[in-house]
Structure formats: structure tokens, C-alpha cells
Write an enzyme that holds these catalytic residues in place. Structure first.
Site, PDB file in Angstrom:
ATOM      1  N   ALA A 283       0.860  -1.187   0.000  1.00 54.19           N
ATOM      2  CA  ALA A 283       0.000   0.000   0.000  1.00 54.19           C
ATOM      3  C   ALA A 283       0.896   1.236   0.000  1.00 54.19           C
ATOM      4  O   ALA A 283       2.121   1.128   0.160  1.00 54.19           O
ATOM      5  CB  ALA A 283      -0.886   0.011   1.243  1.00 54.19           C
ATOM      6  N   LYS A 284       0.322   2.383  -0.184  1.00 55.76           N
ATOM      7  CA  LYS A 284       1.072   3.634  -0.053  1.00 55.76           C
ATOM      8  C   LYS A 284       0.088   4.751   0.219  1.00 55.76           C
ATOM      9  O   LYS A 284      -1.081   4.677  -0.206  1.00 55.76           O
ATOM     10  CB  LYS A 284       1.834   3.934  -1.345  1.00 55.76           C
TER      11      LYS A 284
END
Ligand code: NAD
Length: 402
Positions: free
Chosen positions: A95-96
Site C-alpha cells: 500500500a502507499k
């Protein structure tokens, strides 16, 4: 960056014989969160969290605060996190997150409000077994401590395993600050060992003597005195001495707030471009993406490049250098030390344990060495570059194929 990430995965998938449908599935993003944070004075800040893939475990990835944060870049970085955690065989996904903000224009109170608001928006989508964010560009343990506190207040969670990169006093791990640089030293040593030259004297130039770069140089100095640092740079300039530079002297100077342009020693001052073209054995890239492009790839004289920054060698430069036989140790493995120790921090939090720095470093070494062994084997068996092999390794772990 998004195009490059997708192209790398597509090409690795094809080399593994995957169908187009399977490759499409790998690229699919599970969930995207887009919202706006508003401060009491009316200032508004677009914010994102992209959760790409959680097939192997909770989503994992940093949150950056930067005026140029862009949705597509966050998507690309989320996809690359999935590849990184999978390549290292960590039980995590990718994720980011990001907020479009220039933290230098805000005081601590405003930064704290933004950090807490970010968590309020996402509280139902993050958590120790769902999505575990961490610091990234311009975010640090102080910001993460605010976020953990907000998450605990909102949900009652007391494990502090909801975020990694916390201050050590608030459940962070010993060894996290040096982890990415140290992991880079382990990875480079394994590559040089495979080439039969790890015990030979060699020289290296280091672009970006920041957190990652300085720890790389300090760990290299103590573990591999035969690796001679001859040049190091910050954003403005580089210092160069063909007889060698002392990593500790440079680190003390930088930690004291110095800029290499004011480094008052006998070393020569050269430009960052000159550093890229130095006649050294290894070029260590620890500053920014796109440091080596079609513009300067021809100048590179090093036989080995280690990508400690994310994407420091662009596609065109990769093709040129690969043809010339330059060996590039790819970012998704070379700079994975940080996410490995983030994982170890999460493990300590969930078990309510505190490990010594020696234990953390030895676990880090175990993960890096295993990934490097698998990477080198795959690159040989598929007769492909380390970069392509790294993506193939990640995909094999993601799809659980032998
Ligand atoms: P940092 O800000 O501490 O250090 C960056 C260094 O690069 C500084 O010395 C800066 O002066 C220098 N720099 C900036 N622009 C430059 C330019 N144009 N030319 C040469 N030098 C320049 O950041 P960091 O935490 O050390 O991260 C460095 C890179 O590694 C970033 O690309 C980051 O995304 C990546 N990375 C960091 C981690 C981590 O754990 N910190 C993990 C994985 C990847």
C-alpha cells in the site's frame, strides 16, 4: 513511474509464462481512498491511501507528505510495495499513502492536526491486521507517534502495531534507522560474493549521503574495510578523494547540519553529474528517482550499481547499462531493509516484546541473504537481469508458484 512499474510486472509475468488475465490481476488495485483534510483556518490538503494487494498479509507502506504527491505516483509506489514485500517473502501486502502538503510551510500544531485527521478518515481501513502504514518522504517517528495515538484513541487498540516507524520510546524497533542502509550492505556483499570479489579492495561513489546513504557508508566501513568510499554527495555538491573518505567524519559533519559545499577539508568538490561518471567499481544511488537516465547513462563507468533510492535508474538508462554489462542490484531488494525491520517492529508489538539491536540486525541479515540467494539463482536460471529476476521472484511468491 506507474507505467514503468506495470511494464516491469508485465514483462516478468510474460517470462514466467503467465496469461494476460493473470498479469492483469496482479496489477489490479484492491482499494483506493481519496479524501481532503481541512484545517480550522480553511486550508485544504488532498490525501490518498492506495491498497494494492493483501494476498500475502496486511497491506504495508509509507505515507509521504509532499507538495508534489500525485495519485498515480501513490498507485505506483503501492504496487512496488507489494512487489517488495513479496520478493522478501514477508507475510505482508502493499500500500502507499500521501498528503499534498509542504510540511516546511506548517508549524507542528498544523502537522499534528493533518496527521490525526489522516487517521480519522482511514480508521476503518487500517489497523494491525488490515493495513500498517509507516513513515516515508517528510514523515518521521514524531508524525507516526501522533497517528498511533489517534488510532488508539479511536479504536481502543493498545498494541501500537497499527503503524511502524514509531519512536523507540513508543514501541518502535531498535535498528530501524540504519535498516535500509544496512540491508543494502548485506545485499551488495552477497552480490559481490557471488561474483567472487567481495574480499578484494574496491571503490565506491555514493549519491545522496542522507539517512540511507550515511548508514550504508557507516556499516560498510565497519563490516567491509576493503570497500573504499571515494565520493559522497548531497543535493548541492559532492566531495571526492580518490584516496578515500571517512564515512564517520562525513556523517558527523552532516548530522551537525553541514552541507558538503562548506566541507572544509582537502577533498575536491565535484558536481553530482561528475560523481555519476567517476571511475569506481560500485555506484551507490541513495538520493532520488531518475538519477541515471538517457542523459547520463553513457557516463557511468562503474561495473555495479546498487539502487538504494526508489527507481534511481530509469527504463532507458537500464536498457543501455544492461547492454553494456553493468550489473544493477534492483531497488525492490536492495532497499528492502527498511520494510524488513518494519515487519520486525510489528512482530515485536503484536507479541509485546522488545528485541535487542543485535537480534534485529541478525534477523534482517537472514531475510536479505535469503532474498539475495533466491534472486541470484533465478537470474541465472532464467538468464535475465537482476531487475527482471527480482520482479519474477516477487510474482512467484505472490502466486505461490515454484
Ligand atoms: P534523506 O532525505 O535522508 O536523504 C536524501 C539525500 O539525498 C540527502 O543527502 C539529500 O541532500 C540528497 N539529495 C537530494 N537531492 C539530490 C540530488 N538531486 N542529487 C544528489 N543528492 C541529492 O532520504 P533517505 O531516507 O535517505 O532516502 C533516500 C532514498 O531512499 C529516497 O529515494 C527514499 O525514497 C529511498 N528509500 C528510503 C528508505 C528509508 O528507510 N529511509 C527505504 C527505502 C527507500
Amino acid at each position: 513511474m506507474l507505467k514503468t512499474a506495470k511494464a516491469l510486472i508485465t514483462s516478468a509475468g510474460k517470462q514466467l509464462g503467465l496469461s494476460s488475465a493473470t498479469i492483469e490481476q496482479l496489477l489490479e488495485i484492491n482499494k483506493e481512498h481519496q479524501f481532503e483534510i481541512t484545517l480550522p483556518d480553511g486550508k485544504r490538503f488532498p490525501a490518498y491511501r492506495v491498497q494494492h494487494n493483501n494476498k500475502r498479509g496486511p497491506y504495508k507502506g509509507g505515507i509521504r507528505f509532499h507538495p508534489e504527491v500525485d495519485f498515480d505516483e501513490v498507485r505506483a509506489l503501492a504496487i512496488l510495495m507489494t512487489m517488495k514485500t513479496a520478493a522478501l517473502d514477508l507475510p505482508l501486502g502493499g500500500a502507499k499513502g500521501g498528503v499534498v502538503v509542504n510540511p516546511r510551510e506548517l508549524n507542528d500544531a498544523a502537522l499534528e492536526q493533518i496527521s490525526r485527521e489522516y487517521v480519522r478518515f482511514l480508521k476503518d481501513h487500517i489497523g494491525p491486521h488490515q493495513d500498517i502504514p509507516a513513515p516515508d518522504v517528510n514523515t518521521n517517528p514524531a508524525i507516526i507517534d501522533w497517528m498511533v495515538d489517534e488510532y488508539s484513541v479511536l479504536t481502543g487498540d493498545t498494541t501500537r502495531a497499527s503503524f511502524t516507524g514509531k519512536s523507540v520510546a513508543r514501541g518502535g524497533s531498535l535498528g530501524r534507522d540504519a535498516a535500509t542502509g544496512r540491508g543494502g550492505v548485506f545485499a551488495l556483499n552477497d552480490l559481490l560474493k557471488d561474483q567472487g570479489i567481495n574480499d578484494k579492495p574496491l571503490t565506491y561513489a555514493l549519491q545522496g549521503f542522507g539517512n540511507v546513504g550515511s548508514f550504508f557508508a557507516l556499516v560498510a566501513k565497519s563490516d567491509h574495510p576493503n570497500w573504499q568510499l571515494v565520493a559522497a554527495s548531497d543535493s548541492a555538491t559532492a566531495v571526492y578523494n580518490p584516496k578515500g573518505l571517512d564515512a564517520k567524519t562525513l556523517a558527523d559533519f552532516k548530522n551537525g547540519g553541514g552541507r558538503f559545499v562548506d566541507f572544509d577539508q582537502k577533498e575536491q568538490q565535484i558536481s553530482n553529474d561528475d560523481l555519476i561518471g567517476l571511475d569506481v567499481d560500485v555506484l551507490v544511488l541513495a538520493a532520488l528517482g531518475d538519477a541515471v537516465t538517457e542523459r547520463n547513462a553513457d557516463q557511468v563507468r562503474a561495473k555495479y550499481i546498487i539502487e538504494l533510492a526508489n527507481g534511481p535508474v530509469n527504463d532507458a538508462a537500464f536498457t543501455t547499462l544492461n547492454k553494456r554489462g553493468v550489473i544493477i542490484l534492483p531497488d525492490i531488494i536492495a532497499n528492502a531493509g527498511g520494510v524488513v525491520v518494519s515487519y520486525l517492529e510489528w512482530v515485536q508489538n503484536t507479541k509485546n516484546e522488545r528485541w535487542s539491536e543485535a537480534r534485529v540486525n541478525s534477523e534482517l541479515k537472514r531475510y536479505m541473504t535469503r532474498a539475495m540467494r533466491d534472486l541470484l539463482q533465478l537470474s541465472k536460471s532464467k538468464q535475465t537481469s537482476l531487475t527482471e529476476a527480482a520482479f519474477m521472484l516477487a510474482i512467484k511468491h505472490l502466486l505461490d508458484v515454484a
